[in-house]
Design a protein around this motif. Structure first.
Motif, short mmCIF file in Angstrom:
data_model
loop_
_atom_site.label_atom_id
_atom_site.label_comp_id
_atom_site.label_asym_id
_atom_site.label_seq_id
_atom_site.Cartn_x
_atom_site.Cartn_y
_atom_site.Cartn_z
N ASP A 291 0.82 -1.22 0.00
CA ASP A 291 0.00 0.00 0.00
C ASP A 291 0.85 1.26 0.00
OD1 ASP A 291 -2.23 -1.63 0.07
OD2 ASP A 291 -2.34 -1.60 2.26
N CYS A 292 1.99 1.20 -0.63
CA CYS A 292 2.92 2.32 -0.62
C CYS A 292 3.66 2.35 -1.95
CB CYS A 292 3.91 2.16 0.55
SG CYS A 292 5.07 3.52 0.74
N THR A 293 4.09 3.54 -2.37
CA THR A 293 4.85 3.66 -3.62
C THR A 293 6.35 3.60 -3.37
OG1 THR A 293 4.79 6.08 -3.48
CG2 THR A 293 3.04 5.00 -4.73
N LEU A 294 6.75 3.38 -2.12
CA LEU A 294 8.17 3.22 -1.80
C LEU A 294 8.54 1.75 -1.92
CD1 LEU A 294 8.38 5.43 1.42
CD2 LEU A 294 9.10 6.08 -0.88
N PHE A 295 9.78 1.48 -2.36
CA PHE A 295 10.27 0.11 -2.38
C PHE A 295 11.77 0.10 -2.17
CE2 PHE A 295 10.26 1.63 -6.73
CZ PHE A 295 11.41 1.12 -7.32
N ALA A 296 12.24 -1.03 -1.62
CA ALA A 296 13.66 -1.17 -1.27
C ALA A 296 14.37 -1.99 -2.34
CB ALA A 296 13.81 -1.85 0.08
N VAL A 297 15.63 -1.62 -2.59
CA VAL A 297 16.45 -2.29 -3.60
C VAL A 297 17.75 -2.75 -2.95
CG1 VAL A 297 17.69 -2.01 -5.78
CG2 VAL A 297 15.47 -0.90 -5.45
N ALA A 298 18.11 -4.01 -3.17
CA ALA A 298 19.40 -4.55 -2.73
C ALA A 298 20.34 -4.59 -3.92
CB ALA A 298 19.23 -5.94 -2.13
N ILE A 299 21.57 -4.12 -3.71
CA ILE A 299 22.58 -4.04 -4.77
C ILE A 299 23.83 -4.76 -4.30
CG2 ILE A 299 23.90 -2.47 -6.26
CD1 ILE A 299 21.80 -0.30 -5.58
N GLN A 300 24.48 -5.49 -5.20
CA GLN A 300 25.59 -6.34 -4.80
C GLN A 300 26.75 -5.59 -4.14
OE1 GLN A 300 26.97 -8.86 -7.97
NE2 GLN A 300 25.78 -10.58 -7.26
N SER A 301 26.91 -4.33 -4.43
CA SER A 301 28.04 -3.59 -3.86
C SER A 301 27.66 -2.75 -2.65
CB SER A 301 28.63 -2.66 -4.93
OG SER A 301 27.66 -1.72 -5.35
N LEU A 302 26.38 -2.75 -2.28
CA LEU A 302 25.87 -1.79 -1.29
C LEU A 302 25.63 -2.44 0.07
CD1 LEU A 302 24.80 1.15 -0.93
CD2 LEU A 302 22.55 0.29 -1.56
N PRO A 303 26.36 -2.02 1.12
CA PRO A 303 26.11 -2.54 2.47
C PRO A 303 24.91 -1.84 3.11
CG PRO A 303 27.94 -1.01 2.50
CD PRO A 303 27.53 -1.13 1.07
N GLY A 304 23.74 -2.22 2.64
CA GLY A 304 22.49 -1.60 3.08
C GLY A 304 21.47 -1.73 1.97
N ILE A 305 20.49 -0.82 1.96
CA ILE A 305 19.48 -0.85 0.90
C ILE A 305 19.30 0.56 0.35
CG2 ILE A 305 18.25 -2.88 1.75
CD1 ILE A 305 16.52 0.37 2.31
N MET A 306 18.81 0.63 -0.88
CA MET A 306 18.46 1.90 -1.51
C MET A 306 16.95 1.98 -1.56
SD MET A 306 19.90 3.48 -5.10
CE MET A 306 21.60 3.33 -4.52
N LEU A 307 16.40 3.08 -1.10
CA LEU A 307 14.96 3.28 -1.05
C LEU A 307 14.54 4.15 -2.22
CD1 LEU A 307 12.65 2.42 0.85
CD2 LEU A 307 12.90 4.62 2.01
N LEU A 308 13.67 3.60 -3.07
CA LEU A 308 13.18 4.33 -4.25
C LEU A 308 11.70 4.65 -4.10
CD1 LEU A 308 15.87 3.18 -5.39
CD2 LEU A 308 14.70 2.91 -7.59
N SER A 309 11.26 5.68 -4.82
CA SER A 309 9.85 6.06 -4.84
C SER A 309 9.34 6.04 -6.27
CB SER A 309 9.66 7.46 -4.24
OG SER A 309 8.31 7.88 -4.37
N CYS A 310 8.13 5.54 -6.44
CA CYS A 310 7.48 5.52 -7.75
C CYS A 310 6.34 6.55 -7.72
CB CYS A 310 6.93 4.13 -8.04
SG CYS A 310 5.88 4.02 -9.48
N ASN A 311 6.46 7.58 -8.52
CA ASN A 311 5.40 8.58 -8.62
C ASN A 311 4.40 8.10 -9.66
OD1 ASN A 311 3.86 10.92 -9.46
ND2 ASN A 311 5.34 12.17 -8.34
N LEU A 312 3.26 7.61 -9.20
CA LEU A 312 2.30 6.99 -10.11
C LEU A 312 1.67 7.98 -11.09
CD1 LEU A 312 0.55 4.40 -7.76
CD2 LEU A 312 2.28 4.00 -9.50
N PRO A 313 1.27 9.21 -10.67
CA PRO A 313 0.69 10.15 -11.65
C PRO A 313 1.65 10.50 -12.78
CG PRO A 313 0.16 10.83 -9.41
CD PRO A 313 1.16 9.73 -9.29
N SER A 314 2.93 10.76 -12.42
CA SER A 314 3.89 11.14 -13.45
C SER A 314 4.65 9.95 -14.01
CB SER A 314 4.90 12.15 -12.89
OG SER A 314 5.67 11.56 -11.85
N ARG A 315 4.49 8.78 -13.35
CA ARG A 315 5.14 7.54 -13.76
C ARG A 315 6.66 7.72 -13.86
NH1 ARG A 315 1.18 3.90 -17.53
NH2 ARG A 315 -0.62 4.05 -16.15
N THR A 316 7.24 8.15 -12.75
CA THR A 316 8.69 8.35 -12.69
C THR A 316 9.24 7.69 -11.42
OG1 THR A 316 8.37 10.47 -11.55
CG2 THR A 316 8.63 10.52 -13.95
#
Length: 449
Positions: A291-316
């Motif tokens: 129920d949220c437009t935020l999502f977490a991404v795991a990357i092989q070089s990253l000691p942690g996570i990257m938090l991304l946002s999806c803007n649904l109206p603008s689709r970005t």
């Protein structure tokens, strides 16, 4: 998908036996050093947390604050080779595990009994559970997606040996990820050849899926993971995908159109993480927050996570924040979240580490602060919880990790092993002509009728 029949080679029995033995020993040696990344899955309402490392499946019951004992009446261990994928059903009643032993096991989360064992012809690389819990789909390393119907499988009777039926194929390309759309209309499959296929899930899936809705083409390397972003105002969902090309793409599944791209690998380099090696910025997992437009991404070089946002109206897509694991060599191999828990669960680790005393190594971490004040923002700053603050505490960690205290150097070795593991997963074994001919003669695949 069978190889065409061939005539028997004219070798004498002794030479044939010696050659076949050498091939089997060579394959066994290869498999002995083939590591499997640690995986994590969380019950939708956080009733339990499951971690797999190699063939070891570990589950902890949070409400009862105790480790779960798995009951598998099919005999022997639950799995006898590396588990490659684990998932809970959307309603939390089912849990499914599958992997290199060519077994797909369906578990009841109420009794934790194995209620169905499905035999695959090839090693399983991905699976998906439809939201209604009536169908499980799994994919193999030959590019075939299979479907199993589960009506009547509720764990109240003896375990059932269900049969899988071919649903669709990717023409011999290893399938890396499977996802059902939130409304159940489509099944989305991704492969090592940069391709994402959106298929209409048929009303009679046992007859096969013959209608392709779209292809999502745009990644420049293998597609490693898929996820749907779904909110109450957008129930159909938007598809996001991660890849070995260090990007996250956002797609319209109806048309197959690429809506936006986020260069997460470049962002990791800007943060001065080690991104000098080939494929070290591969996106290994994507975890949406319900129920949220935020999502977490795991990357092989990253000691942690990257938090991304999806803007649904603008689709970005945009990068909101990077949550680092400070002071530890913790590079997540898998992520999990719940509907209402406000927590993001992470695991790192690998099995079969050479030169290590730990045959199945894992480390669990949790990030809090994901209770939403609005669909695209957070109420508070995400915080990495200490071991004593994690739900279940030391008892949970002891069950899911196998050990609470592990040398940090071992985790560095695990991070390197996971890079190799992902590479191995996406590469088909190469054999000489002689070995290939002998393998054809000695095939022992289970024929499904």
């Amino acid at each position: 998908m069978e190889d065409p029949p061939i005539e028997e080679c004219e070798h004498d029995d002794v030479n044939k036996t010696e050659q076949d033995t050498q091939i089997e020993e060579s394959e066994q040696n290869h498999r002995d050093v083939e590591v499997a990344p640690a995986l994590i899955a969380v019950h939708p309402t956080q009733n339990s947390v499951a971690v797999s490392v190699g063939s070891d499946l570990r589950v902890f019951n949070l409400p009862e604050d105790c480790a779960v004992t798995l009951v598998d009446e099919s005999g022997g261990a639950s799995h006898n080779d590396s588990i490659r994928t684990i998932k809970y059903g959307a309603n939390g009643k089912l849990f499914v595990s599958a992997g290199d032993d060519k077994l797909v096991k369906v578990w009841s989360t109420e009794s934790w009994r194995c209620i169905s064992t499905v035999y695959s012809e090839k090693r399983v690389s991905a699976l998906a559970v439809r939201n209604d819990g009536l169908h499980v789909c799994f994919a193999d390393k030959f590019g075939v997606v299979w479907v199993v119907d589960l009506p009547g499988v509720d764990g109240s009777e003896a375990p059932l040996n269900k049969k899988a039926v071919p649903l669709l194929g990717h023409y011999c390309s290893i399938i890396t990820s499977l996802e059902f759309s939130p409304d159940g209309r489509f099944i989305v499959s991704a492969d090592r050849d940069f391709k994402i296929r959106v298929t209409v899930f048929p009303k009679k899936p046992l007859d096969g899926a013959h209608e392709i809705q779209s292809f999502c083409l745009g990644h420049k390397e293998f597609v490693s993971c898929l996820a749907f972003i779904c909110t109450p105002d957008y129930l159909q969902g938007i598809l996001v995908s991660g890849s070995g090309d260090s990007t996250v793409h956002m797609w319209d599944v109806i048309s197959g159109s690429l809506l936006d791209t986020c260069e997460v690998g470049a962002k990791a380099e800007q943060l001065k993480f080690d991104a000098s090696e080939a494929n070290c910025s591969t996106v290994t997992d994507i975890c949406t927050i319900p129920d949220c437009t935020l999502f977490a991404v795991a990357i092989q070089s990253l000691p942690g996570i990257m938090l991304l946002s999806c803007n649904l109206p603008s689709r970005t897509l945009s990068v909101v924040k990077v949550v680092s694991i400070v002071g530890e060599n913790f590079i997540p191999t898998s992520l999990g979240s719940t509907i209402s828990g406000g927590l993001l669960w992470m695991v790192t680790g690998a099995s079969k580490l050479s030169g290590s005393d730990h045959s199945s190594l894992s480390r669990v971490k949790v990030i809090s602060g994901f209770r939403k004040s609005s669909p695209d923002s957070l109420e508070q700053e995400p915080v990495v919880l200490g071991d004593c603050e994690i739900p279940g505490g030391a008892k949970l960690l002891e069950k899911l990790q196998g050990s609470i205290s592990i040398d940090e150097k071992v985790f560095l070795a695990a991070a390197e092993a996971v890079k190799t593991a992902m590479c191995n997963l996406l590469i088909k074994k190469q054999y000489s002509v002689e070995k290939r001919e002998c393998r054809k003669r000695t095939r022992n695949d289970k024929k499904m009728k």
